[in-house]
Design an enzyme around this catalytic site. Structure first.
Site, PDB file in Angstrom:
ATOM      1  N   ASP A  13      14.721 -71.892 -57.970  1.00  0.00           N
ATOM      2  CA  ASP A  13      13.564 -71.679 -57.086  1.00  0.00           C
ATOM      3  C   ASP A  13      13.509 -70.251 -56.544  1.00  0.00           C
ATOM      4  O   ASP A  13      13.065 -70.028 -55.418  1.00  0.00           O
ATOM      5  CB  ASP A  13      13.581 -72.645 -55.883  1.00  0.00           C
ATOM      6  CG  ASP A  13      13.657 -74.079 -56.313  1.00  0.00           C
ATOM      7  OD1 ASP A  13      13.011 -74.413 -57.312  1.00  0.00           O
ATOM      8  OD2 ASP A  13      14.362 -74.868 -55.656  1.00  0.00           O
ATOM      9  N   GLU A  14      13.944 -69.282 -57.321  1.00  0.00           N
ATOM     10  CA  GLU A  14      13.968 -67.886 -56.837  1.00  0.00           C
ATOM     11  C   GLU A  14      12.623 -67.198 -56.985  1.00  0.00           C
ATOM     12  O   GLU A  14      12.522 -65.991 -56.795  1.00  0.00           O
ATOM     13  CB  GLU A  14      15.041 -67.073 -57.589  1.00  0.00           C
ATOM     14  CG  GLU A  14      16.475 -67.531 -57.387  1.00  0.00           C
ATOM     15  CD  GLU A  14      16.905 -68.495 -58.483  1.00  0.00           C
ATOM     16  OE1 GLU A  14      16.035 -68.993 -59.232  1.00  0.00           O
ATOM     17  OE2 GLU A  14      18.123 -68.760 -58.591  1.00  0.00           O
ATOM     18  N   LYS A  16      11.073 -67.082 -59.889  1.00  0.00           N
ATOM     19  CA  LYS A  16      11.167 -66.414 -61.204  1.00  0.00           C
ATOM     20  C   LYS A  16       9.812 -66.384 -61.884  1.00  0.00           C
ATOM     21  O   LYS A  16       9.493 -65.453 -62.608  1.00  0.00           O
ATOM     22  CB  LYS A  16      12.155 -67.163 -62.125  1.00  0.00           C
ATOM     23  CG  LYS A  16      13.587 -67.092 -61.697  1.00  0.00           C
ATOM     24  CD  LYS A  16      14.477 -67.861 -62.659  1.00  0.00           C
ATOM     25  CE  LYS A  16      14.286 -69.360 -62.607  1.00  0.00           C
ATOM     26  NZ  LYS A  16      14.618 -69.998 -61.333  1.00  0.00           N
ATOM     27  N   GLY A  40       9.958 -75.748 -61.958  1.00  0.00           N
ATOM     28  CA  GLY A  40       8.578 -75.655 -61.461  1.00  0.00           C
ATOM     29  C   GLY A  40       8.246 -74.207 -61.180  1.00  0.00           C
ATOM     30  O   GLY A  40       8.949 -73.534 -60.436  1.00  0.00           O
ATOM     31  N   THR A 299       8.461 -79.297 -58.006  1.00  0.00           N
ATOM     32  CA  THR A 299       8.562 -80.468 -58.877  1.00  0.00           C
ATOM     33  C   THR A 299       8.630 -81.762 -58.081  1.00  0.00           C
ATOM     34  O   THR A 299       7.968 -82.737 -58.405  1.00  0.00           O
ATOM     35  CB  THR A 299       9.816 -80.322 -59.782  1.00  0.00           C
ATOM     36  OG1 THR A 299       9.655 -79.139 -60.534  1.00  0.00           O
ATOM     37  CG2 THR A 299       9.993 -81.496 -60.707  1.00  0.00           C
ATOM     38  N   GLY A 301       8.669 -81.913 -54.380  1.00  0.00           N
ATOM     39  CA  GLY A 301       8.129 -81.842 -53.018  1.00  0.00           C
ATOM     40  C   GLY A 301       9.209 -81.926 -51.943  1.00  0.00           C
ATOM     41  O   GLY A 301       8.912 -81.912 -50.750  1.00  0.00           O
ATOM     42  N   LEU A 331      10.323 -61.134 -49.910  1.00  0.00           N
ATOM     43  CA  LEU A 331      10.771 -60.267 -48.821  1.00  0.00           C
ATOM     44  C   LEU A 331       9.843 -60.415 -47.609  1.00  0.00           C
ATOM     45  O   LEU A 331      10.295 -60.337 -46.462  1.00  0.00           O
ATOM     46  CB  LEU A 331      10.798 -58.799 -49.290  1.00  0.00           C
ATOM     47  CG  LEU A 331      11.413 -57.803 -48.309  1.00  0.00           C
ATOM     48  CD1 LEU A 331      12.904 -58.072 -48.097  1.00  0.00           C
ATOM     49  CD2 LEU A 331      11.222 -56.356 -48.782  1.00  0.00           C
ATOM     50  N   VAL A 413       6.322 -59.278 -52.580  1.00  0.00           N
ATOM     51  CA  VAL A 413       5.918 -59.389 -51.173  1.00  0.00           C
ATOM     52  C   VAL A 413       4.788 -60.410 -50.982  1.00  0.00           C
ATOM     53  O   VAL A 413       4.106 -60.419 -49.968  1.00  0.00           O
ATOM     54  CB  VAL A 413       5.496 -58.011 -50.598  1.00  0.00           C
ATOM     55  CG1 VAL A 413       6.687 -57.083 -50.475  1.00  0.00           C
ATOM     56  CG2 VAL A 413       4.405 -57.355 -51.455  1.00  0.00           C
TER      57      VAL A 413
HETATM   58  P1  IMP Z   1      18.719 -82.100 -62.582  1.00  0.00           P
HETATM   59  O1  IMP Z   1      18.487 -80.770 -63.228  1.00  0.00           O
HETATM   60  O2  IMP Z   1      17.452 -82.871 -62.348  1.00  0.00           O
HETATM   61  O3  IMP Z   1      19.763 -82.900 -63.282  1.00  0.00           O
HETATM   62  O4  IMP Z   1      19.306 -81.829 -61.104  1.00  0.00           O
HETATM   63  C1  IMP Z   1      20.604 -81.301 -60.884  1.00  0.00           C
HETATM   64  C2  IMP Z   1      20.631 -80.360 -59.679  1.00  0.00           C
HETATM   65  O5  IMP Z   1      19.880 -79.196 -60.000  1.00  0.00           O
HETATM   66  C3  IMP Z   1      19.976 -80.927 -58.412  1.00  0.00           C
HETATM   67  O6  IMP Z   1      20.669 -80.407 -57.286  1.00  0.00           O
HETATM   68  C4  IMP Z   1      18.569 -80.371 -58.448  1.00  0.00           C
HETATM   69  O7  IMP Z   1      17.984 -80.274 -57.168  1.00  0.00           O
HETATM   70  C5  IMP Z   1      18.844 -79.005 -59.042  1.00  0.00           C
HETATM   71  N1  IMP Z   1      17.694 -78.470 -59.764  1.00  0.00           N
HETATM   72  C6  IMP Z   1      17.245 -78.802 -60.973  1.00  0.00           C
HETATM   73  N2  IMP Z   1      16.182 -78.073 -61.335  1.00  0.00           N
HETATM   74  C7  IMP Z   1      15.964 -77.231 -60.322  1.00  0.00           C
HETATM   75  C8  IMP Z   1      15.009 -76.183 -60.106  1.00  0.00           C
HETATM   76  O8  IMP Z   1      14.164 -75.871 -60.943  1.00  0.00           O
HETATM   77  N3  IMP Z   1      15.123 -75.544 -58.915  1.00  0.00           N
HETATM   78  C9  IMP Z   1      16.071 -75.827 -57.982  1.00  0.00           C
HETATM   79  N4  IMP Z   1      16.978 -76.781 -58.150  1.00  0.00           N
HETATM   80  C10 IMP Z   1      16.928 -77.483 -59.306  1.00  0.00           C
END
Ligand code: IMP
Length: 423
Positions: A13-14, A16, A40, A299, A301, A331, A413
């Site tokens: 979730d950076e 990207k 997502g 993805t 919520g 930022l 930004v």
């Molecule tokens: P999975 O990928 O659904 O098996 O989830 C494994 C771990 O990765 C969980 O802690 C999820 O919240 C995290 N995770 C999976 N995909 C993402 C993403 O796109 N962003 C942030 N965390 C994710």
């Protein structure tokens, strides 16, 4: 543009999607190499907002070839619904190519994901429940179905029959749940297969040919380095290779193809799901960041856990990815805070360390060591040049650079394509 890998430097979730979209405009081929619809991306172009889970957002550029490569796990239903949504909005999807080696997320995978999580109780990973882990587990156990098999009716039928015996035994006998109907799955997935068939091909050759022709490639990683199956905070990780190495493993491009590695990191830290998070803020500042940064999963919520920037974690990411540059996102979200903190080290058992301890469990006992910097009150969302940022925002970015030891090449930004500072 040099052949570039864009990866997440934190726990996913950076933002990207924003930087991938920005760089995709300069690329000929954009290859996504890992994960599935657990990801997502939100991309904003003018007044239009697009949400992507599976399809590379580069599909928005008509001259780019977007590839869903070998290392991905693909839910055909989600893929088709995303494609339908794009077509309805007038996006041309004909350039999309899907690897025949990518694995298919079958309906028993999300079910298994949920059942496994339930059985773990308080030790659940907090997955996205999209079946990602079970699909990768089947791949490693050699009982997965690949896209090439899905789109070949005879092979699909035989493979499904073989696998369903095993799956239904697992569902019934281990989890005590209702078995699934093989014929219903076959019927439903055969329809998906027919629609996806035109896109499925040997993407390795497309990548190889593009490299041979000197075309510009961008490799798009999903999730973040600290969620990597090998380098992340195991077992609270996803099941794929999220790092720069995944760009080779998951596409068939050799390591020499990669010339530049951009790590994307938020200007603070977030995490979804369970697992260690040393700089987590459980106070008002954490809530402030969550609300200002709209830190809720694209993805699922789910509200994201928020905390200060952790450069111990980012330095580790830079190391295992061979990062050449950083992109610092969101930022603007830090504006309005009087004081900002950046974690520069951990104190573990009274000893200060700037290296991330390999034993993740022990990190729960570590205390972050912070540098404090003055914040800024100005709205920076309209700034397009580094020199025009408030002095304290410039100092924050420079401090991150000095702690991580990697130049910050891009600063975001705001969510819009144009709200980007290139240094
Ligand atoms: P999975 O990928 O659904 O098996 O989830 C494994 C771990 O990765 C969980 O802690 C999820 O919240 C995290 N995770 C999976 N995909 C993402 C993403 O796109 N962003 C942030 N965390 C994710």
């Amino acid at each position: 543009m040099a052949n570039t890998v864009v990866i997440g430097a934190q726990w996913g979730d950076e933002a990207k999607g924003k930087i991938v979209d920005y760089l995709a405009g300069e690329a000929d081929v954009v290859v996504r190499y890992n994960g599935g619809n657990n990801a997502g991306h939100t991309v904003m172009v003018g007044s239009e907002t697009y949400k992507f889970h599976l399809i590379p957002s580069a599909i928005l550029y008509p001259d780019v070839t977007p590839i869903m490569a070998d290392g991905m796990v693909i839910d055909p239903k989600v893929c088709l619904s995303e494609l339908d949504g794009l077509v309805k909005r007038g996006v041309v999807i004909d350039n999309l190519r899907i690897s025949r080696n990518a694995h298919v997320i079958m309906p028993y995978h999300p079910l298994q994901d949920r059942l496994e999580e339930e059985q773990k109780g308080g030790k659940a990973i907090g997955t996205t429940a999209r079946g990602i882990g079970p699909a990768y587990a089947d791949k490693a156990s050699r009982i997965g179905i690949r896209m090439g098999e899905l789109v070949d009716p005879k092979r699909f039928k035989a493979r499904l029959t073989e696998i369903m015996k095993f799956k239904n035994a697992l569902i019934e006998k281990v989890y005590g749940a209702e078995p699934m109907s093989e014929s219903a799955i076959y019927e439903e997935y055969s329809e998906y297969a027919q629609k996806l068939r035109p896109f499925v091909t040997d993407t390795n050759f497309i990548v190889a040919e593009a490299l041979a022709q000197g075309k510009k490639l961008m490799f798009e990683g999903a999730q973040g380095t600290l969620l990597d199956i090998d380098y992340g905070t195991y077992p609270f990780v996803t099941s794929s290779h999220t790092g720069a190495g995944g760009a080779c493993i998951g596409t068939g491009a050799g390591p020499r193809a990669i010339e530049r590695i951009i790590g994307v990191g938020k200007s603070y830290t977030t995490r979804v799901g369970a697992g260690v998070f040393p700089t987590e803020l459980l106070d008002e500042t954490g809530c402030y960041i969550r609300e200002r940064g709209h830190e809720y999963g694209t993805t699922t919520g789910r509200p994201r856990r928020c905390g200060w920037l952790d450069t111990v974690a980012i330095r580790f990411s830079a190391m295992v990815n061979g990062m050449t540059g950083l992109s610092l996102t969101l930022l603007d979200v830090l504006g309005g805070l009087d004081t900002l903190k950046i974690c520069k080290a951990y104190k573990c058992d009274g000893v200060e360390t700037t290296n991330l301890p390999g034993d993740w469990d022990s990190i729960t006992e570590c205390v972050p060591v912070y540098d404090e910097l003055p914040g800024w009150q100005e709205d920076i969302s309209g700034v397009r040049k580094f020199e025009d940022l408030p002095a304290n925002a410039q100092a924050y970015v420079r401090h991150v650079e000095s702690l991580v030891g990697i130049p910050v090449e891009y600063i975001s930004v705001g969510p819009e394509r144009t709200q980007t500072i290139v240094r």
